[in-house]
Design an enzyme around this catalytic site. Sequence first.
Site, PDB file in Angstrom:
ATOM      1  N   GLU A   1      10.495  -3.655  -1.803  1.00 56.07           N
ATOM      2  CA  GLU A   1       9.958  -2.293  -1.955  1.00 56.07           C
ATOM      3  C   GLU A   1      10.348  -1.377  -0.800  1.00 56.07           C
ATOM      4  O   GLU A   1       9.854  -0.251  -0.702  1.00 56.07           O
ATOM      5  CB  GLU A   1       8.428  -2.362  -2.092  1.00 56.07           C
ATOM      6  CG  GLU A   1       7.969  -3.144  -3.323  1.00 56.07           C
ATOM      7  CD  GLU A   1       6.488  -2.970  -3.661  1.00 56.07           C
ATOM      8  OE1 GLU A   1       5.757  -2.343  -2.880  1.00 56.07           O
ATOM      9  OE2 GLU A   1       6.086  -3.464  -4.734  1.00 56.07           O
TER      10      GLU A   1
ATOM     11  N   THR B   1       0.983  -4.249   3.368  1.00 55.92           N
ATOM     12  CA  THR B   1       2.226  -4.095   2.607  1.00 55.92           C
ATOM     13  C   THR B   1       2.957  -2.818   3.000  1.00 55.92           C
ATOM     14  O   THR B   1       4.137  -2.654   2.709  1.00 55.92           O
ATOM     15  CB  THR B   1       1.922  -4.021   1.095  1.00 55.92           C
ATOM     16  OG1 THR B   1       1.056  -2.903   0.866  1.00 55.92           O
ATOM     17  CG2 THR B   1       1.244  -5.297   0.606  1.00 55.92           C
TER      18      THR B   1
ATOM     19  N   GLU C   1      -9.028  -4.975  -3.855  1.00 55.67           N
ATOM     20  CA  GLU C   1      -9.330  -5.741  -5.067  1.00 55.67           C
ATOM     21  C   GLU C   1     -10.191  -6.967  -4.733  1.00 55.67           C
ATOM     22  O   GLU C   1     -10.713  -7.629  -5.626  1.00 55.67           O
ATOM     23  CB  GLU C   1      -8.026  -6.198  -5.745  1.00 55.67           C
ATOM     24  CG  GLU C   1      -7.543  -5.267  -6.834  1.00 55.67           C
ATOM     25  CD  GLU C   1      -7.078  -3.928  -6.298  1.00 55.67           C
ATOM     26  OE1 GLU C   1      -7.872  -2.973  -6.381  1.00 55.67           O
ATOM     27  OE2 GLU C   1      -5.955  -3.812  -5.791  1.00 55.67           O
TER      28      GLU C   1
ATOM     29  N   THR D   1      -9.029   1.092   0.950  1.00 57.14           N
ATOM     30  CA  THR D   1      -7.907   0.664   1.798  1.00 57.14           C
ATOM     31  C   THR D   1      -6.768   1.681   1.807  1.00 57.14           C
ATOM     32  O   THR D   1      -6.401   2.226   0.767  1.00 57.14           O
ATOM     33  CB  THR D   1      -7.372  -0.698   1.325  1.00 57.14           C
ATOM     34  OG1 THR D   1      -7.335  -0.685  -0.103  1.00 57.14           O
ATOM     35  CG2 THR D   1      -8.278  -1.817   1.790  1.00 57.14           C
TER      36      THR D   1
ATOM     37  N   ASP E   1      -9.921   1.918 -10.227  1.00 53.63           N
ATOM     38  CA  ASP E   1      -8.797   1.596  -9.334  1.00 53.63           C
ATOM     39  C   ASP E   1      -7.853   2.796  -9.228  1.00 53.63           C
ATOM     40  O   ASP E   1      -6.641   2.640  -9.129  1.00 53.63           O
ATOM     41  CB  ASP E   1      -8.047   0.340  -9.808  1.00 53.63           C
ATOM     42  CG  ASP E   1      -6.988  -0.134  -8.818  1.00 53.63           C
ATOM     43  OD1 ASP E   1      -7.113   0.147  -7.614  1.00 53.63           O
ATOM     44  OD2 ASP E   1      -6.009  -0.765  -9.265  1.00 53.63           O
TER      45      ASP E   1
ATOM     46  N   LYS F   1      -2.703   7.780  -8.818  1.00 53.12           N
ATOM     47  CA  LYS F   1      -2.794   6.965 -10.035  1.00 53.12           C
ATOM     48  C   LYS F   1      -3.517   7.682 -11.166  1.00 53.12           C
ATOM     49  O   LYS F   1      -3.247   7.418 -12.332  1.00 53.12           O
ATOM     50  CB  LYS F   1      -3.575   5.686  -9.729  1.00 53.12           C
ATOM     51  CG  LYS F   1      -2.761   4.535  -9.185  1.00 53.12           C
ATOM     52  CD  LYS F   1      -3.658   3.290  -9.162  1.00 53.12           C
ATOM     53  CE  LYS F   1      -2.933   2.092  -8.582  1.00 53.12           C
ATOM     54  NZ  LYS F   1      -3.851   0.918  -8.528  1.00 53.12           N
TER      55      LYS F   1
ATOM     56  N   TRP G   1       2.985   3.331  -6.138  1.00 51.98           N
ATOM     57  CA  TRP G   1       3.463   3.545  -4.765  1.00 51.98           C
ATOM     58  C   TRP G   1       4.907   4.032  -4.718  1.00 51.98           C
ATOM     59  O   TRP G   1       5.350   4.502  -3.671  1.00 51.98           O
ATOM     60  CB  TRP G   1       3.355   2.232  -3.962  1.00 51.98           C
ATOM     61  CG  TRP G   1       4.204   1.180  -4.590  1.00 51.98           C
ATOM     62  CD1 TRP G   1       3.833   0.289  -5.553  1.00 51.98           C
ATOM     63  CD2 TRP G   1       5.607   0.987  -4.381  1.00 51.98           C
ATOM     64  NE1 TRP G   1       4.909  -0.450  -5.955  1.00 51.98           N
ATOM     65  CE2 TRP G   1       6.008  -0.049  -5.242  1.00 51.98           C
ATOM     66  CE3 TRP G   1       6.559   1.575  -3.541  1.00 51.98           C
ATOM     67  CZ2 TRP G   1       7.324  -0.498  -5.300  1.00 51.98           C
ATOM     68  CZ3 TRP G   1       7.870   1.132  -3.604  1.00 51.98           C
ATOM     69  CH2 TRP G   1       8.240   0.100  -4.482  1.00 51.98           C
TER      70      TRP G   1
END
Length: 677
Positions: free
Chosen positions: A71, A168, A186, A244, A309, A336, A396
């Site tokens: 990524e 990440t 999560e 987060t 989410d 999102k 992302w």
Amino acid sequence: QELSADAITQAISAVNTEAIIANKEATRNWPTHGLDYEETRHSKLDGINTENVSKLALAWSAGLDSRRGVEATPIVVDGVMYVTASWSIVHAFNAVTGEKLWEYDPEVPKDYAYKGCCDVINRGVAVYEGKVFVASYDGFLHAIDAATGAQAWKIDTIENREMSYTITGAPRVYKGKVMIGNAGAEYGVRGYITAYDATSGEQQWRWYSVPGDPSKPFEDDSMKAAAETWDPAGKWWEAGGGGTMWDSMAFDPELDLMYVGTGNGSPWNRNLRSPAGGDNLYLASVVALNPDTGEYVCHHQETPGDNWDYTSTQHIILADLEIEGEARKVWLHAPKNGFFYVVDRTNCDFISAEKFVEVNWATGYDEEGRPIEVDGARSRTEPWETIPSAYGAHNWHPMSFNPQTGLVYIPAQGVPLVQQHNPDWQLNTHVPGAAMSNLGWNLGYLFNTVAPTATPFGHLLAWDPVNQKEVWRANYVSPWNGGTLTTAGGLVFQGTADGRFVAYDAKSGEMLWQTPVGSGVVAAPSTWEKDGVQYVTVAVGWGGVYGQMQRATEKTGPGRVYTFMLDGKGEMPEMVEREPATLVAGVPYNPEDIGPGAALYVSSCLFCHGVPGVNNGGNIPNLGFSSADTLNNAAELLLTGAFVEGGMPTFEGKLTEDEVKKIVAFIQGTADAVRPK
Ligand SMILES: O=C(O)c1cc(C(=O)O)c2c(n1)C(=O)C(=O)c1cc(C(=O)O)[nH]c1-2
Ligand SMILES: [Ca+2]
């Protein structure tokens, strides 16, 4: 064109990246994740343009020794490229020749895969004054000597290792400080972002995005204010709260403000997290912070009381736009939840929001910037197909903004999913560290109880942020396409889920060039110049939360980085086809075990392996296509950690032999049910 080791050392050590970023006009490099502090991903280079892009060809390519998602945006400074692959491993190349200079392996324990939701991925490095910074999946910040690849220092960023924190995201360096957040909402964690001195590694400040235990003193006034918006009856602090900050940041040096996107609630279901309701600040928000102190300045919450989410961690772009005749300093955001936001970045005042895909949870936004929610969009006891789903209308994969066309280029998508309130959810079922086996519980939802009806889609969307409307789109065969890059050459570049790298006319959307790259692409490309020649680089490697269980192409290469130039003479590597898979057959099971096996499968296996025989398997195998041998020996394989080196955790102490038997019954039973008659 060889670079001597001495020249490399000298060049990199002399680089003051901050000066390069500040002096954008002169930037021939790609010095930070989003190209510049504003994260525009708009390059001023025009050597490759609409007239000549048809002559684009490979200069070189190199393997990244990675079989999971890639990524990272490749960072290039003075002809040296830094790119990360899975397990947070950093590769440095001579950017012109492709010669490998060094590799840095942070040695993430392979069982750490167990603590993350979305593949063992990493989005890249930051560079600053001779050092390269990578934040590893296991939560350490590493400073590496840019010339040699040797570790300078390593710092533990995780305050509670009992919890399932991972990292990440790519670090950013603002004002000599390395900024890094974390992931894990999560699984029940409390999100925070930390600043470290780029030279010494010493911690400078930390800001939490959600309040902690209210019986303890608040860390700062922003936490006190936030606590008012949560119902203590939900004991959110025991489930972490979430929020987060696992991906995006941006910085405005003039306003001296940095911006960070916050994530979803933990658990997802607000009814369980905060039964009396409330906005649950600062979930699903973009927050402005003082970069020197980490002090909260202001925020705009995009999804009050997040329930789905709907992370707002997606890429933030700072732009100066003329809106209704007025010059405005704004941030642009496509989170999102499916709405495109334009917000005043001087004070976080809402300007406008418009849907950029189909949306069924809200009809729009009022003048204050609050969503007008659809009745019954939350807390349903019957299954409900939320649009967008938790995969997001945009995840992302970075977007880009071209001030010349005035357009934002968004990797837009739809991945249908049905969710349903979980009446059996209990806070105390959270076992710290035992993340995956509790996932179904921690989210507070049930999944896949009925099949969704919407059709998955993916397209490149060219969006006009001033008039809040679509200008053109390019349709793809699948969701989960790569991030975008736009240039002064009038181009937009994007890799695709079906394994191509494509150039479009930024104004019209006409496809001008494409090449196969042997694997689905999720990362965003970068472009840079050396000795007067412009290059375009993209790292490929299918993966991430969708790519670990679904694929759009049978071409399956390991992770690889490709660099293109006009009339390049590089040789394209062989494109490998995946072995055809067959549904598993003949494993004996007791049909009565299928039901209980399904519940166990959902909480322990589903998030990575998908639905047996239905999802077609991404970089993680779909178990419906296992060999009969594997399923017959499943208990031994699962409970002894036979696959730990590949990132498959051991379930010793988490599942019993009898439970494994039930899971096997569900897998074989499902394979039998979906087998064409
Ligand atoms: O809540 C979190 O902490 C968190 C972290 C991450 C991550 O770190 O990759 C993802 C998500 N959430 C998430 O919701 C999501 O859709 C997602 C996709 C991906 C990916 O890399 O493909 N990561 C994440
Ligand atoms: Ca999330």
